[in-house]
Design a protein around this motif. Structure first.
Motif, PDB file in Angstrom:
ATOM      1  N   PHE A   1       4.880   0.778  31.596  1.00 31.68           N
ATOM      2  CA  PHE A   1       3.520   0.798  32.133  1.00 31.68           C
ATOM      3  C   PHE A   1       2.618   1.699  31.273  1.00 31.68           C
ATOM      4  N   LEU A   2       3.118   2.891  30.935  1.00 32.91           N
ATOM      5  CA  LEU A   2       2.326   3.835  30.146  1.00 32.91           C
ATOM      6  C   LEU A   2       2.187   3.376  28.695  1.00 32.91           C
ATOM      7  N   ALA A   3       3.198   2.690  28.177  1.00 30.82           N
ATOM      8  CA  ALA A   3       3.080   2.103  26.836  1.00 30.82           C
ATOM      9  C   ALA A   3       1.964   1.065  26.821  1.00 30.82           C
ATOM     10  N   GLY A   4       1.857   0.302  27.904  1.00 30.42           N
ATOM     11  CA  GLY A   4       0.773  -0.675  28.023  1.00 30.42           C
ATOM     12  C   GLY A   4      -0.597  -0.015  28.052  1.00 30.42           C
ATOM     13  N   ARG A   5      -0.682   1.111  28.743  1.00 31.56           N
ATOM     14  CA  ARG A   5      -1.936   1.873  28.788  1.00 31.56           C
ATOM     15  C   ARG A   5      -2.312   2.377  27.392  1.00 31.56           C
ATOM     16  N   LEU A   6      -1.322   2.845  26.641  1.00 31.71           N
ATOM     17  CA  LEU A   6      -1.579   3.309  25.275  1.00 31.71           C
ATOM     18  C   LEU A   6      -2.019   2.155  24.377  1.00 31.71           C
ATOM     19  N   HIS A   7      -1.372   1.007  24.546  1.00 30.02           N
ATOM     20  CA  HIS A   7      -1.733  -0.169  23.750  1.00 30.02           C
ATOM     21  C   HIS A   7      -3.187  -0.563  24.006  1.00 30.02           C
ATOM     22  N   GLN A   8      -3.581  -0.539  25.280  1.00 29.67           N
ATOM     23  CA  GLN A   8      -4.970  -0.845  25.632  1.00 29.67           C
ATOM     24  C   GLN A   8      -5.931   0.160  25.002  1.00 29.67           C
ATOM     25  N   ALA A   9      -5.530   1.434  25.006  1.00 25.22           N
ATOM     26  CA  ALA A   9      -6.385   2.500  24.473  1.00 25.22           C
ATOM     27  C   ALA A   9      -6.568   2.376  22.973  1.00 25.22           C
ATOM     28  N   LEU A  10      -5.575   1.817  22.287  1.00 28.74           N
ATOM     29  CA  LEU A  10      -5.602   1.764  20.824  1.00 28.74           C
ATOM     30  C   LEU A  10      -6.086   0.436  20.258  1.00 28.74           C
ATOM     31  N   LYS A  11      -6.100  -0.612  21.067  1.00 27.63           N
ATOM     32  CA  LYS A  11      -6.453  -1.923  20.514  1.00 27.63           C
ATOM     33  C   LYS A  11      -7.971  -2.101  20.439  1.00 27.63           C
ATOM     34  N   GLY A  12      -8.395  -3.035  19.602  1.00 26.57           N
ATOM     35  CA  GLY A  12      -9.823  -3.288  19.461  1.00 26.57           C
ATOM     36  C   GLY A  12     -10.477  -2.362  18.445  1.00 26.57           C
ATOM     37  N   ALA A  13     -11.794  -2.420  18.402  1.00 25.68           N
ATOM     38  CA  ALA A  13     -12.540  -1.688  17.372  1.00 25.68           C
ATOM     39  C   ALA A  13     -12.500  -0.179  17.574  1.00 25.68           C
ATOM     40  N   GLY A  14     -12.686   0.276  18.800  1.00 27.98           N
ATOM     41  CA  GLY A  14     -12.708   1.715  19.060  1.00 27.98           C
ATOM     42  C   GLY A  14     -11.383   2.202  19.608  1.00 27.98           C
ATOM     43  N   THR A  15     -11.359   3.477  19.987  1.00 30.45           N
ATOM     44  CA  THR A  15     -10.165   4.066  20.601  1.00 30.45           C
ATOM     45  C   THR A  15     -10.566   4.768  21.891  1.00 30.45           C
ATOM     46  N   ASP A  16      -9.826   4.517  22.953  1.00 24.93           N
ATOM     47  CA  ASP A  16     -10.051   5.211  24.218  1.00 24.93           C
ATOM     48  C   ASP A  16      -9.325   6.555  24.131  1.00 24.93           C
ATOM     49  N   GLU A  17     -10.000   7.551  23.540  1.00 18.75           N
ATOM     50  CA  GLU A  17      -9.390   8.864  23.310  1.00 18.75           C
ATOM     51  C   GLU A  17      -9.055   9.579  24.622  1.00 18.75           C
ATOM     52  N   PHE A  18      -9.829   9.323  25.651  1.00 18.86           N
ATOM     53  CA  PHE A  18      -9.594   9.939  26.958  1.00 18.86           C
ATOM     54  C   PHE A  18      -8.195   9.587  27.464  1.00 18.86           C
ATOM     55  N   THR A  19      -7.860   8.302  27.389  1.00 16.22           N
ATOM     56  CA  THR A  19      -6.544   7.832  27.828  1.00 16.22           C
ATOM     57  C   THR A  19      -5.450   8.239  26.840  1.00 16.22           C
ATOM     58  N   LEU A  20      -5.703   8.064  25.558  1.00 19.80           N
ATOM     59  CA  LEU A  20      -4.723   8.405  24.528  1.00 19.80           C
ATOM     60  C   LEU A  20      -4.309   9.871  24.625  1.00 19.80           C
ATOM     61  N   ASN A  21      -5.285  10.761  24.650  1.00 24.85           N
ATOM     62  CA  ASN A  21      -4.981  12.192  24.732  1.00 24.85           C
ATOM     63  C   ASN A  21      -4.231  12.541  26.009  1.00 24.85           C
ATOM     64  N   ARG A  22      -4.676  11.963  27.131  1.00 18.23           N
ATOM     65  CA  ARG A  22      -4.059  12.298  28.418  1.00 18.23           C
ATOM     66  C   ARG A  22      -2.574  11.925  28.434  1.00 18.23           C
ATOM     67  N   ILE A  23      -2.249  10.705  28.002  1.00 17.62           N
ATOM     68  CA  ILE A  23      -0.855  10.273  28.051  1.00 17.62           C
ATOM     69  C   ILE A  23      -0.005  11.048  27.051  1.00 17.62           C
ATOM     70  N   MET A  24      -0.535  11.261  25.843  1.00 14.95           N
ATOM     71  CA  MET A  24       0.227  11.996  24.828  1.00 14.95           C
ATOM     72  C   MET A  24       0.546  13.413  25.300  1.00 14.95           C
ATOM     73  N   VAL A  25      -0.449  14.076  25.886  1.00 15.13           N
ATOM     74  CA  VAL A  25      -0.255  15.457  26.330  1.00 15.13           C
ATOM     75  C   VAL A  25       0.610  15.515  27.582  1.00 15.13           C
ATOM     76  N   SER A  26       0.277  14.707  28.578  1.00 17.62           N
ATOM     77  CA  SER A  26       0.940  14.839  29.886  1.00 17.62           C
ATOM     78  C   SER A  26       2.375  14.323  29.893  1.00 17.62           C
ATOM     79  N   ARG A  27       2.725  13.412  28.977  1.00 18.01           N
ATOM     80  CA  ARG A  27       4.081  12.855  28.989  1.00 18.01           C
ATOM     81  C   ARG A  27       4.960  13.398  27.860  1.00 18.01           C
ATOM     82  N   SER A  28       4.413  14.282  27.023  1.00 21.62           N
ATOM     83  CA  SER A  28       5.151  14.752  25.843  1.00 21.62           C
ATOM     84  C   SER A  28       6.412  15.533  26.193  1.00 21.62           C
ATOM     85  N   GLU A  29       6.485  16.097  27.391  1.00 24.60           N
ATOM     86  CA  GLU A  29       7.686  16.828  27.797  1.00 24.60           C
ATOM     87  C   GLU A  29       8.466  16.104  28.901  1.00 24.60           C
TER      88      GLU A  29
END
Length: 325
Positions: A253-281
């Motif tokens: 589910f979270l991989a899908g959220r990251l894929h959505q954040a990274l696809k297309g012309a821009g980047t959803d940094e709000f989502t990308l940063n949140r998942i990277m930080v909150s799930r890193s441990e």
């Protein structure tokens, strides 16, 4: 006692030979010099666990009489500033601020609310609610109530209460009973009894829900996902679908959220940063594996591509991803 914010499948672990006073001094020099030494900041902060970063924060305050997050804010800018400040923020406070940002200003970021409230444990939600009140002097429930409505609001408030059962044991009789209730509340009647869906999907443990969904298929001859899509709509539908996906495979589910954040012309940094930080441990190793499995390329390469291959920009995530495929 083990921290409720640390799992067994994270990419960031306690740094061996950790010395908070040395790290505080290194960070101070990286900030105070002519220009900022971004690589030093990144290598220190992404290679320490959050518990270790909190000790650095205390040491920094004691040694220099200033809050580390304030110095980072004063010296950095943009998404890089946001990420570095996030790394020195306690997890419950970080999530509280993410929730506030999701509801602040015109419009509500429903997808962020859904992601946070469906992926945090009951114990984490209780800490987040306490942190929210400490920081904003308002209850999380009050803000959710004022920013959302209807069945979506009711379900979010149930999740925010942190009352989901977290037992790993499953009850086959209960699964059959709940599956029948869900069938009677949707497919087997005219109209839908939304409260029954909220009660079961927001309060039962994820292992229990997995068994319930299997029993549901036996009764209805349909997958619960198809029934939710057919019976419900809007953000309430999105929320219940997220719960189903989390119960079955949260890293996917979270991989899908990251894929959505990274696809297309821009980047959803709000989502990308949140998942990277909150799930890193917690489970970033599994999220990374699911990303590769579902999309055919690594999370590391996806982030690098978004940064046009510029290594220093990509480096801010590289330690947390530690991509080996």
């Amino acid at each position: 006692m083990a921290s409720i914010w640390v799992g067994h499948r994270g990419t960031v672990r306690d740094y061996p030979g950790f010395n908070p006073s040395v790290d505080a001094e290194v960070i101070r020099k990286a900030i105070r010099g002519i220009g900022t030494d971004e690589k030093t900041l990144i290598s220190v902060l992404t290679e320490r666990s959050n518990a270790q970063r909190q000790l650095i924060v205390k040491e920094y305050q004691a040694a220099y009489g200033k809050a580390l997050k304030d110095d980072l804010k004063g010296d950095l800018s943009g998404n890089f500033e946001y990420l570095m400040v996030a790394l020195v923020t306690p997890p419950a406070v970080f999530d509280a601020k993410q929730l506030k940002k999701s509801m602040k200003g015109t419009g509500t970021n429903e997808n962020a609310l859904i992601e946070i409230l469906t992926t945090r444990t009951s114990r984490q939600m209780k800490e987040i609610s306490q942190a929210y009140y400490t920081v904003y002097k308002k209850s999380l429930g009050d803000d959710i109530s004022s920013e959302t409505s209807g069945d979506f609001r009711k379900a979010l408030l149930t999740l925010a209460d942190g009352r989901r059962d977290e037992s790993l044991k499953v009850d086959e009789h209960l699964a059959k009973k709940d599956a029948q209730i869900l069938y009677n509340a949707g497919e087997n009647r005219w109209g839908t009894d939304e409260d029954k869906f909220t009660e079961i999907l927001c309060l039962r443990s994820f292992p229990q829900l997995k068994l319930t969904f299997d029993e549901y298929r036996n009764i209805s001859k349909k997958d619960i996902v198809d029934s939710i899509k057919g019976e419900l709509s809007g953000h309430f539908e999105d929320l219940l679908l997220a719960i189903v996906h989390c119960a079955r495979n949260m890293p996917a589910f979270l991989a899908g959220r990251l894929h959505q954040a990274l696809k297309g012309a821009g980047t959803d940094e709000f989502t990308l940063n949140r998942i990277m930080v909150s799930r890193s441990e917690i489970d970033l190793l599994d999220i990374r594996a699911e990303f590769k499995k579902h999309y055919g390329y690594s999370l590391y390469s996806a982030i690098k591509l978004k940064n046009n291959g510029r290594p220093w920009k990509d480096f801010k995530y590289s330690v947390m991803v530690r991509s080996t495929f």
